[in-house]
Design a protein around this motif. Structure first.
Motif, PDB file in Angstrom:
ATOM      1  N   THR A 242       0.849  -1.171   0.000  1.00 32.23           N
ATOM      2  CA  THR A 242       0.000   0.000   0.000  1.00 32.23           C
ATOM      3  C   THR A 242       0.881   1.215   0.000  1.00 32.23           C
ATOM      4  OG1 THR A 242      -0.086  -0.055   2.401  1.00 32.23           O
ATOM      5  CG2 THR A 242      -1.865  -1.160   1.245  1.00 32.23           C
ATOM      6  N   ASN A 243       0.479   2.215  -0.757  1.00 26.30           N
ATOM      7  CA  ASN A 243       1.358   3.361  -0.973  1.00 26.30           C
ATOM      8  C   ASN A 243       1.619   4.141   0.297  1.00 26.30           C
ATOM      9  OD1 ASN A 243       2.899   5.067  -2.512  1.00 26.30           O
ATOM     10  ND2 ASN A 243       1.198   6.420  -3.007  1.00 26.30           N
ATOM     11  N   ASN A 244       0.684   4.106   1.255  1.00 29.93           N
ATOM     12  CA  ASN A 244       0.838   4.902   2.454  1.00 29.93           C
ATOM     13  C   ASN A 244       1.278   4.072   3.637  1.00 29.93           C
ATOM     14  OD1 ASN A 244       0.003   7.178   1.071  1.00 29.93           O
ATOM     15  ND2 ASN A 244      -2.156   6.736   1.439  1.00 29.93           N
TER      16      ASN A 244
ATOM     17  N   SER B 123       8.147  15.975  10.244  1.00 28.81           N
ATOM     18  CA  SER B 123       7.425  14.703  10.274  1.00 28.81           C
ATOM     19  C   SER B 123       8.399  13.565  10.565  1.00 28.81           C
ATOM     20  CB  SER B 123       6.735  14.470   8.934  1.00 28.81           C
ATOM     21  OG  SER B 123       7.709  14.440   7.897  1.00 28.81           O
ATOM     22  N   GLU B 124       7.897  12.343  10.562  1.00 31.87           N
ATOM     23  CA  GLU B 124       8.747  11.165  10.761  1.00 31.87           C
ATOM     24  C   GLU B 124       8.564  10.213   9.585  1.00 31.87           C
ATOM     25  OE1 GLU B 124       7.717   9.583  14.607  1.00 31.87           O
ATOM     26  OE2 GLU B 124       9.368  10.659  15.547  1.00 31.87           O
ATOM     27  N   VAL B 125       9.681   9.729   9.062  1.00 32.26           N
ATOM     28  CA  VAL B 125       9.660   8.793   7.937  1.00 32.26           C
ATOM     29  C   VAL B 125      10.708   7.717   8.184  1.00 32.26           C
ATOM     30  CG1 VAL B 125       8.914  10.584   6.319  1.00 32.26           C
ATOM     31  CG2 VAL B 125      11.352  10.097   6.597  1.00 32.26           C
TER      32      VAL B 125
ATOM     33  N   LEU C  65       5.599   8.525   1.291  1.00 36.76           N
ATOM     34  CA  LEU C  65       6.019   8.797   2.667  1.00 36.76           C
ATOM     35  C   LEU C  65       4.815   8.641   3.603  1.00 36.76           C
ATOM     36  CD1 LEU C  65       8.397  11.841   2.149  1.00 36.76           C
ATOM     37  CD2 LEU C  65       8.965   9.426   2.379  1.00 36.76           C
ATOM     38  N   PRO C  66       4.935   7.800   4.621  1.00 32.95           N
ATOM     39  CA  PRO C  66       3.784   7.448   5.464  1.00 32.95           C
ATOM     40  C   PRO C  66       3.573   8.438   6.600  1.00 32.95           C
ATOM     41  CG  PRO C  66       5.668   6.149   6.120  1.00 32.95           C
ATOM     42  CD  PRO C  66       6.136   7.032   4.992  1.00 32.95           C
ATOM     43  N   LEU C  67       3.157   9.643   6.293  1.00 37.45           N
ATOM     44  CA  LEU C  67       2.936  10.643   7.332  1.00 37.45           C
ATOM     45  C   LEU C  67       1.677  10.298   8.122  1.00 37.45           C
ATOM     46  CD1 LEU C  67       3.793  13.899   5.351  1.00 37.45           C
ATOM     47  CD2 LEU C  67       5.302  12.244   6.440  1.00 37.45           C
ATOM     48  N   LYS C  68       1.818  10.282   9.429  1.00 34.48           N
ATOM     49  CA  LYS C  68       0.718   9.829  10.280  1.00 34.48           C
ATOM     50  C   LYS C  68      -0.296  10.931  10.570  1.00 34.48           C
ATOM     51  CE  LYS C  68       3.410   6.230  12.603  1.00 34.48           C
ATOM     52  NZ  LYS C  68       3.900   5.699  13.901  1.00 34.48           N
TER      53      LYS C  68
END
Length: 783
Positions: A280-282, A484-486, A466-469
């Motif tokens: 999944t892209n995210n 952010s965190e990656v 990039l999975p930004l929460k």
């Protein structure tokens, strides 16, 4: 006799002798307790224990077993092994005679009979030994084995299946655990101990050494047998545990492959199970799963009858993986004393997304070696800026030549004033977007985000994987500086998206010759951002013209450092490869005096040079809709803002001159569009002097992307005849002043011509590990 015949007939009927498995079937069903991780060409790069119940090594061919052990085993267990056909009738007669007269004998069980018991649970001895039916069945199975198998096959299978001590099964597990070597290297003493353990696997050390001494005397002439010190040697060997649960250069890659693979053969020996997709892209672990059968030893091109079926073939390159591990450890050793012990590396193939190298930690140098730095979430710092400028260019808010104001800025947010600062504490005035990105200037980046908006930038980052929460509003304008965190994997693959002209596909641990791409970023904007990152002159203001980032072949690269010097990144790509490097501490502790070019960048450069020892790298071809034209810049203070150059534009946005007209509206200065400008009241001649920047209460965080001699904090004031005091000591005169930041809390006073304090502010400088002897580092942001 009739009763014996009936028992024999019943045993044969209950379990037909012809059901005995073939040698190849037994070898194929053998399951080590370890899984082997292979590189793309079949070379072992990691061994990882996956069965905690039993300790089996790899299947060892008989020629790879030391002659001493083969001799010791036969002399100890079956002296007439090469003479009988499964049952040693002479030994049976001797055992029967001994039982009749109640005398102790060795026993009549041959190696073939013992192997039959190991192969078939029906003939396996219970707590009270075997009953008559089991003994008869074992005897029949042994004779069938002898009829169908060769002697060398029987001996080989026995050595690999026999339980030795505790959880150890097979000669490979025994030799590696107790003696720390392969089975082919066992000497006579070690072979004697191994043979003694076959008879009494869990005996005490004294009994084992006594039995081993007897085996030695059988192997050698009794007068020549040297049993002196054998008890100490046996005691030490039985206490040793040299067979590590994991061994190799890719432990974190191994665990990731096991997580993506179908259920382990331990739970389903003959079935592969089903794979679950995480593509999944995210999702931060957006790796293409292993397709059914992929990575397994059986059926793969390099598989053979000697290849362990419990193996996974990866896409990694063994030589590259080893070089990456060595380079990371070498760099961290050179940084010893600067409070940095961890790092991680990912190398991706641009075309396929295949992972060519995956280094999760620095191994023995790390205090948290089990933490996978490739997947851990960290703040990316300035490494997000290429995507921000690409988004602004795609929206046609700016061009690569547009002028951005690098000056003190106070941006109103819901949490108060956001006051970004540059790494070197200096403001450059008007700079082009090319210079702002190349030199990694923070204030122009924040101004650009004001134009783009955090929500639009957030969507762009999600599009490149990039999975930004959190939402864009949650991060606010600090998102321009990487708040952010990656993970290293997702960030490296995002840069691979730039390398592919804005097309995204998931990274893969399985061979992926035809990845599924989808557009994630305007191809023209991606090309311009890439061209800027590849331009050594664009980054010259910050890094100089001869930095570690310069390569002899075409590459595009960006560094980044998170707040308080906790994370240092180097991300970049060539025509064929994308390399991502992170350096820091798994604990999140700050580093000391580790700059953008002294931390991760040397590792990145070494890997790129290794990859392109024999391969060329060419700049990408401009996509359709691009225009290259000559561009000039206006003057400021009698000097041109920047040298004239040939610049790339999206068709329709090109201009020949970029300048500011009398400090008012700019020609080609798209930076002001959509920006909320905080205007200051015009000072009157009779107004008392006052400090206009920075604001009182400013907190300045040091971040080391600029050499120490370039670090300054700029002060400005209104009024004439003013002097500046720092903690009571004069350091400058006039309406403007610059000061090299010093860690701690400081009071800055502005004194008028009469010597009275006209204005005063307080600020704090934070910088982890900055010694008073020499202040180092740059700044990420001041809030």
């Amino acid at each position: 006799m009739r009763r014996t015949a009936a028992v024999f007939f019943a045993a044969v009927c209950m379990h037909p002798a012809w059901a005995v498995a073939t040698f190849d079937e037994v070898k194929r069903e053998f399951r080590p307790s370890d899984t082997l991780i292979l590189d793309r060409s079949g070379e072992v790069i990691q061994r990882l224990r996956t069965d905690a119940a039993v300790r089996r090594g790899q299947w060892v061919a008989l020629p790879d077993v030391s002659p001493a052990l083969r001799t010791a085993l036969i002399l100890s267990e079956d002296k007439r092994f090469y003479e009988h056909s499964g049952v040693d009738w002479r030994a049976v007669s001797a055992a029967a005679w001994g039982n009749l007269w109640n005398t102790k004998t060795r026993g009549a069980s041959t190696l073939s009979m013992q192997l039959a018991g190991l192969l078939d649970d029906d003939w396996r001895a219970g707590a009270g030994g075997r009953n008559i039916v089991q003994k008869v069945g074992q005897t029949v199975s042994a004779q069938v084995l002898e009829a169908r198998w060769r002697k060398d096959q029987i001996l080989e299978a026995y050595l690999n299946l026999v339980p030795f001590r505790g959880e150890m099964v097979g000669i490979d597990a025994l030799s590696r655990t107790l003696f720390g070597k392969a089975a082919h290297g066992l000497d006579e003493r070690e072979a004697a101990i191994a043979a003694a353990l076959v008879r009494a696997p869990n005996a005490k050390a004294a009994q084992v050494s006594q039995r081993a001494c007897g085996v030695l005397k059988t192997m050698q002439a009794p007068a020549k047998a040297d049993c002196e010190g054998l008890d100490l040697f046996a005691t030490a060997a039985l206490q040793r545990r040299a067979f590590d649960s994991s061994e190799g250069v890719a432990p974190h890659l191994a665990r990731r492959l096991l997580a993506l693979r179908a259920p382990s053969p331990q739970s389903s020996p003959k079935g592969r199970g089903s794979n679950t997709s995480t593509n999944t892209n995210n999702n931060d672990s957006a790796l293409l799963p292993l397709p059914p059968g992929e990575g397994r030893g059986e059926g793969s091109p390099a598989s053979s009858s000697n290849l362990n079926p419990q193996s996974i073939r990866s896409t990694a390159r063994a030589p590259l993986q080893r070089f990456a591990v060595q380079t990371l450890q070498q760099q961290l050793r050179e940084l010893r004393g600067r409070h940095v012990e961890d790092g991680a590396i990912v190398v991706l193939d641009n075309a396929t997304g295949e992972v060519l190298a995956w280094v999760g930690s620095s191994g023995e140098l790390s205090g948290a070696a089990e933490v996978d730095g490739v997947m851990a979430l960290r703040q990316p710092g300035s490494t997000l800026k290429p995507f921000l400028y690409a988004e602004a260019i795609a929206e046609k808010r700016i061009t690569a030549a547009s002028l951005l104001e690098d000056s003190s800025s106070q941006i109103q947010t819901a949490g108060g004033l956001y006051i970004p600062q540059n790494y070197d504490r200096q403001f450059k005035g008007l700079v082009s977007a090319r210079t702002a990105l190349g030199a990694s200037l923070n204030v122009p980046a924040v101004r650009t985000l004001v134009m783009v908006t955090p929500d639009a930038f957030h969507k762009q980052l999600k599009a490149v994987g990039l999975p930004l929460k959190e939402s864009g509003d949650y991060y606010g304008y600090s998102l321009a500086l990487g708040s952010s965190e990656v993970s290293l994997l997702s960030l490296t693959n995002a840069y691979r998206t730039l390398a592919n002209g804005g097309r995204y596909s998931a990274p893969s641990l399985a061979k992926n010759p035809k990845p599924v791409f989808k557009p994630a970023l305007d191809a023209r904007a991606a090309f311009i951002a890439t061209d800027i990152m590849a331009d050594p002159m664009a980054r010259a203001r910050t890094f100089g013209t001869d930095s570690i980032l310069a390569t002899r072949f075409w590459t595009a690269v960006k560094t980044g450092t998170s707040k308080d010097m906790r994370d240092n990144w180097a991300m970049g790509f060539s025509q064929r490869y994308t390399v991502g490097v992170w350096v820091g501490n798994a604990s999140g502790a700050p580093m000391w005096d580790v700059s953008g070019t002294s931390g991760a960048a040397p590792i990145w450069a070494a890997l790129m040079n290794y990859l392109h020892k024999t391969e060329r790298s060419r700049a990408p071809t401009p996509p359709a809709g691009m225009v290259q034209s000559r561009t000039q810049f206006g003057n400021q203070g009698g000097q041109p803002l920047e040298a004239a150059r040939s610049e790339w534009f999206i068709q329709g946005t090109e201009q020949t001159v970029f300048a500011m007209n009398s400090g008012a509206e700019s020609q080609g200065a798209a930076w002001a569009r959509g920006q909320k400008t905080l205007r200051k009241p015009i000072a009157q001649p009779d107004d008392p002097p006052r400090i206009t920047a920075p604001a009182s209460g400013t907190i300045i965080a040091l971040d080391p992307d600029i050499p120490p001699k370039h670090q300054r904090v700029s002060f400005s004031a209104e009024g004439r005849g003013t002097r500046w005091l720092m903690d009571g000591k004069e350091f400058a005169r006039g309406p403007k002043a610059q000061w090299m930041p010093w860690p701690g809390r400081h009071v800055i006073q502005l004194v008028d011509a009469g010597g009275k304090v006209a204005d005063e502010i307080k600020l704090e400088v934070r910088g982890a590990g900055v010694r008073e002897a020499s202040v180092r580092g740059g700044a990420t942001a001041a809030r």
